[in-house]
Design a protein around this motif. Sequence first.
Motif, mmCIF file in Angstrom:
data_model
loop_
_atom_site.group_PDB
_atom_site.id
_atom_site.type_symbol
_atom_site.label_atom_id
_atom_site.label_comp_id
_atom_site.label_asym_id
_atom_site.label_seq_id
_atom_site.Cartn_x
_atom_site.Cartn_y
_atom_site.Cartn_z
ATOM 1 N N GLY A 32 0.785 -1.053 -0.069
ATOM 2 C CA GLY A 32 0.209 -0.048 0.092
ATOM 3 C C GLY A 32 0.775 1.348 0.303
ATOM 4 N N ASN A 33 0.083 2.242 0.022
ATOM 5 C CA ASN A 33 1.033 3.872 -0.038
ATOM 6 C C ASN A 33 -0.042 4.401 0.761
ATOM 7 O OD1 ASN A 33 2.584 5.742 -0.560
ATOM 8 N ND2 ASN A 33 1.699 6.011 -2.770
ATOM 9 N N HIS A 34 0.840 4.886 2.037
ATOM 10 C CA HIS A 34 0.018 5.805 2.830
ATOM 11 C C HIS A 34 1.141 7.114 3.194
ATOM 12 C CE1 HIS A 34 -2.661 2.538 3.586
ATOM 13 N NE2 HIS A 34 -1.460 1.666 3.731
ATOM 14 N N PRO A 35 0.914 7.914 2.364
ATOM 15 C CA PRO A 35 1.761 9.086 2.694
ATOM 16 C C PRO A 35 1.261 9.949 3.656
ATOM 17 C CG PRO A 35 0.564 9.381 0.401
ATOM 18 C CD PRO A 35 0.117 8.304 1.006
ATOM 19 N N ASN A 36 2.073 10.516 4.300
ATOM 20 C CA ASN A 36 2.146 11.705 5.221
ATOM 21 C C ASN A 36 3.062 12.730 5.495
ATOM 22 O OD1 ASN A 36 3.752 10.607 7.153
ATOM 23 N ND2 ASN A 36 2.303 9.643 8.506
ATOM 24 N N LYS A 39 6.605 11.087 6.696
ATOM 25 C CA LYS A 39 7.560 10.165 5.821
ATOM 26 C C LYS A 39 8.300 10.955 4.930
ATOM 27 C CE LYS A 39 4.479 6.098 6.179
ATOM 28 N NZ LYS A 39 3.886 5.071 5.292
#
Length: 119
Positions: A32-36, A39
């Motif tokens: 998955g890809n959970h950018p914040n 990061k």
Amino acid sequence: MIPSPALIVGIFAVAVLLVLVGILWISGLLGGNHPNRNKNVPFESGLGINTSTHPATPVAFYLLAVSFLVFELEAAFLFAWAVAFHHLGWGPVIAGLAFMLILGLGLFYEWRMGGLQWH
């Protein structure tokens, strides 16, 4: 009919690319890809970007590190020479001894100029 070597290499290259793309696709699917915002901040030993608690690294450290790299590389050349020492003629033996003499003179010069001292 025997396939040509070029065809075998081509098939192998295509297979490698398919496996690579498959691995990347599966990792993207499962990970998955959970950018914040956190990061995207570079991590340097737990300190933030704008902290100025890093002490200046002394120049002597860099001089000693470069000296280590130079003599480490030369030791790698000497290791290969030493492994084949008994199978060499007089020419390579004399060349190796001259190489060690030049290394020794360089080390002596660096020692006399204070390059090996930590100030």
